[in-house]
Design a protein around this motif. Structure first.
Motif, PDB file in Angstrom:
ATOM      1  N   LYS A 130     -10.817   0.142  -6.495  1.00 16.33           N
ATOM      2  CA  LYS A 130     -10.050   1.420  -7.042  1.00 16.33           C
ATOM      3  C   LYS A 130      -9.257   2.107  -5.750  1.00 16.33           C
ATOM      4  N   GLY A 131      -8.145   2.374  -6.219  1.00 16.28           N
ATOM      5  CA  GLY A 131      -7.325   3.224  -5.228  1.00 16.28           C
ATOM      6  C   GLY A 131      -6.216   3.932  -5.506  1.00 16.28           C
ATOM      7  N   PHE A 132      -5.642   4.783  -4.660  1.00 13.94           N
ATOM      8  CA  PHE A 132      -4.235   5.523  -4.924  1.00 13.94           C
ATOM      9  C   PHE A 132      -3.440   5.623  -3.899  1.00 13.94           C
ATOM     10  N   GLY A 133      -2.099   5.673  -3.934  1.00 10.83           N
ATOM     11  CA  GLY A 133      -1.306   5.717  -2.786  1.00 10.83           C
ATOM     12  C   GLY A 133      -0.770   7.255  -2.859  1.00 10.83           C
ATOM     13  N   ARG A 134       0.574   7.159  -2.185  1.00 13.13           N
ATOM     14  CA  ARG A 134       1.002   8.470  -2.242  1.00 13.13           C
ATOM     15  C   ARG A 134       1.684   9.290  -3.480  1.00 13.13           C
ATOM     16  N   GLN A 135       1.315   8.683  -4.651  1.00 16.50           N
ATOM     17  CA  GLN A 135       1.952   9.407  -5.900  1.00 16.50           C
ATOM     18  C   GLN A 135       0.797  10.002  -6.592  1.00 16.50           C
ATOM     19  N   PHE A 180      -2.469  -4.967   4.740  1.00  9.82           N
ATOM     20  CA  PHE A 180      -3.068  -4.426   6.125  1.00  9.82           C
ATOM     21  C   PHE A 180      -3.272  -5.566   6.960  1.00  9.82           C
ATOM     22  N   ILE A 187       6.478   1.785  -8.581  1.00 11.99           N
ATOM     23  CA  ILE A 187       5.350   2.200  -7.703  1.00 11.99           C
ATOM     24  C   ILE A 187       3.936   1.608  -8.130  1.00 11.99           C
ATOM     25  N   GLY A 188       3.177   1.508  -6.910  1.00 11.02           N
ATOM     26  CA  GLY A 188       1.741   1.248  -7.020  1.00 11.02           C
ATOM     27  C   GLY A 188       1.627  -0.457  -6.814  1.00 11.02           C
ATOM     28  N   ASP A 189       2.799  -0.934  -6.419  1.00 11.76           N
ATOM     29  CA  ASP A 189       2.816  -2.725  -6.171  1.00 11.76           C
ATOM     30  C   ASP A 189       1.504  -2.903  -5.023  1.00 11.76           C
ATOM     31  N   GLY A 190       1.322  -2.027  -4.065  1.00  8.61           N
ATOM     32  CA  GLY A 190       0.300  -2.327  -3.210  1.00  8.61           C
ATOM     33  C   GLY A 190       0.745  -2.300  -1.734  1.00  8.61           C
ATOM     34  N   LYS A 191      -0.313  -3.055  -0.942  1.00  9.98           N
ATOM     35  CA  LYS A 191       0.005  -2.870   0.576  1.00  9.98           C
ATOM     36  C   LYS A 191      -0.759  -3.829   1.192  1.00  9.98           C
ATOM     37  N   ILE A 223      -3.704  -5.262  -0.990  1.00 11.55           N
ATOM     38  CA  ILE A 223      -4.113  -4.543  -2.281  1.00 11.55           C
ATOM     39  C   ILE A 223      -3.057  -4.917  -3.142  1.00 11.55           C
ATOM     40  N   LYS A 241      -7.430  -1.906  -8.678  1.00 12.20           N
ATOM     41  CA  LYS A 241      -6.489  -2.676  -7.920  1.00 12.20           C
ATOM     42  C   LYS A 241      -7.434  -4.083  -7.654  1.00 12.20           C
TER      43      LYS A 241
HETATM   44  N1  LIG Z   1      -3.050   4.450   3.406  1.00 10.83           N
HETATM   45  C1  LIG Z   1      -3.726   3.607   2.470  1.00 10.83           C
HETATM   46  N2  LIG Z   1      -4.880   3.411   3.185  1.00 10.83           N
HETATM   47  C2  LIG Z   1      -5.825   2.651   2.196  1.00 10.83           C
HETATM   48  N3  LIG Z   1      -5.474   2.140   1.099  1.00 10.83           N
HETATM   49  C3  LIG Z   1      -4.151   2.385   0.723  1.00 10.83           C
HETATM   50  C4  LIG Z   1      -3.369   3.367   1.326  1.00 10.83           C
HETATM   51  N4  LIG Z   1      -2.125   3.400   0.885  1.00 10.83           N
HETATM   52  C5  LIG Z   1      -2.386   2.407  -0.284  1.00 10.83           C
HETATM   53  N5  LIG Z   1      -3.627   2.175  -0.359  1.00 10.83           N
HETATM   54  C6  LIG Z   1      -3.965   1.274  -1.420  1.00 10.83           C
HETATM   55  O1  LIG Z   1      -2.872   0.644  -1.979  1.00 10.83           O
HETATM   56  C7  LIG Z   1      -3.024   0.698  -3.358  1.00 10.83           C
HETATM   57  C8  LIG Z   1      -1.539   0.500  -3.823  1.00 10.83           C
HETATM   58  O2  LIG Z   1      -0.832   1.579  -3.178  1.00 10.83           O
HETATM   59  P1  LIG Z   1       0.526   1.850  -3.551  1.00 10.83           P
HETATM   60  O3  LIG Z   1       1.385   0.718  -3.726  1.00 10.83           O
HETATM   61  O4  LIG Z   1       0.551   3.024  -4.338  1.00 10.83           O
HETATM   62  O5  LIG Z   1       1.244   2.621  -2.173  1.00 10.83           O
HETATM   63  P2  LIG Z   1       2.096   3.794  -2.080  1.00 10.83           P
HETATM   64  O6  LIG Z   1       2.221   4.126  -0.560  1.00 10.83           O
HETATM   65  O7  LIG Z   1       2.083   4.709  -2.887  1.00 10.83           O
HETATM   66  O8  LIG Z   1       3.681   2.847  -2.405  1.00 10.83           O
HETATM   67  P3  LIG Z   1       4.657   3.116  -3.459  1.00 10.83           P
HETATM   68  O9  LIG Z   1       5.461   4.016  -3.355  1.00 10.83           O
HETATM   69  O10 LIG Z   1       5.217   1.775  -3.751  1.00 10.83           O
HETATM   70  O11 LIG Z   1       3.668   3.501  -4.798  1.00 10.83           O
HETATM   71  C9  LIG Z   1      -3.795   2.040  -3.545  1.00 10.83           C
HETATM   72  O12 LIG Z   1      -4.188   2.170  -5.161  1.00 10.83           O
HETATM   73  C10 LIG Z   1      -4.765   1.753  -2.572  1.00 10.83           C
HETATM   74  O13 LIG Z   1      -5.758   1.045  -3.038  1.00 10.83           O
END
Ligand SMILES: Nc1ncnc2c1ncn2[C@@H]1O[C@H](COP(=O)(O)OP(=O)(O)OP(=O)(O)O)[C@@H](O)[C@H]1O
Ligand SMILES: [Mg+2]
Length: 112
Positions: free
Chosen positions: A34-39, A92, A86-90, A7, A58
């Motif tokens: 579309k998604g969200f992370g821990r913020q 899997f 923040i939000g750079d992605g992940k 992502i 995303k």
């Molecule tokens: N645990 C998760 N499961 C599924 N999708 C996830 C998960 N964490 C993040 N994502 C996806 O990745 C996107 C980007 O996540 P993000 O980079 O904000 O992760 P984060 O853990 O909040 O790291 P950071 O602190 O760098 O922001 C999210 O919008 C979502 O689509």
């Protein structure tokens, strides 16, 4: 074989595609998601505007790879998709049982 699901921020697509091409990746599937992370509940920048993070646009990249390519691909994505914000992605990684090229019937790593 492995399935790499990444992502990323949409504006990073060209950089990531170039980095993956450079190391010989032969195919990528891209989906707008579309998604969200821990913020969640905090703000994140998207195209210069601040959004309250609920769901942000995303891109999801799916790349089937031979296990021998896996580390290089992960490293290329990290290098090319990273902004340090923040939000750079992940990324899997999951096991992939089989890959088949429809045109030729080739399967396994031949088909990746
Ligand atoms: N645990 C998760 N499961 C599924 N999708 C996830 C998960 N964490 C993040 N994502 C996806 O990745 C996107 C980007 O996540 P993000 O980079 O904000 O992760 P984060 O853990 O909040 O790291 P950071 O602190 O760098 O922001 C999210 O919008 C979502 O689509
Ligand atoms: Mg986040």
């Amino acid at each position: 074989m492995k399935l790499v699901t990444a992502i990323i921020k949409p504006f990073k697509m060209d950089d990531v595609r170039a980095a993956l091409s450079d190391i010989g990746v032969q195919g990528i599937t891209v989906t707008e998601v579309k998604g969200f992370g821990r913020q969640r509940g905090h703000t994140e920048l998207y195209r210069g505007a601040e959004y309250v993070v609920d769901f942000l646009p995303k891109l999801k990249l799916e790349i089937a790879v031979a296990e021998s390519q896996l580390d290089a691909i992960i490293e290329a994505i990290i290098q090319s998709a990273n902004t340090g914000k923040i939000g750079d992605g992940k990324i899997f990684v999951t096991d992939m049982e089989q890959v088949i090229r429809i045109r030729t019937g080739e399967s396994g790593e031949e088909a990746v």
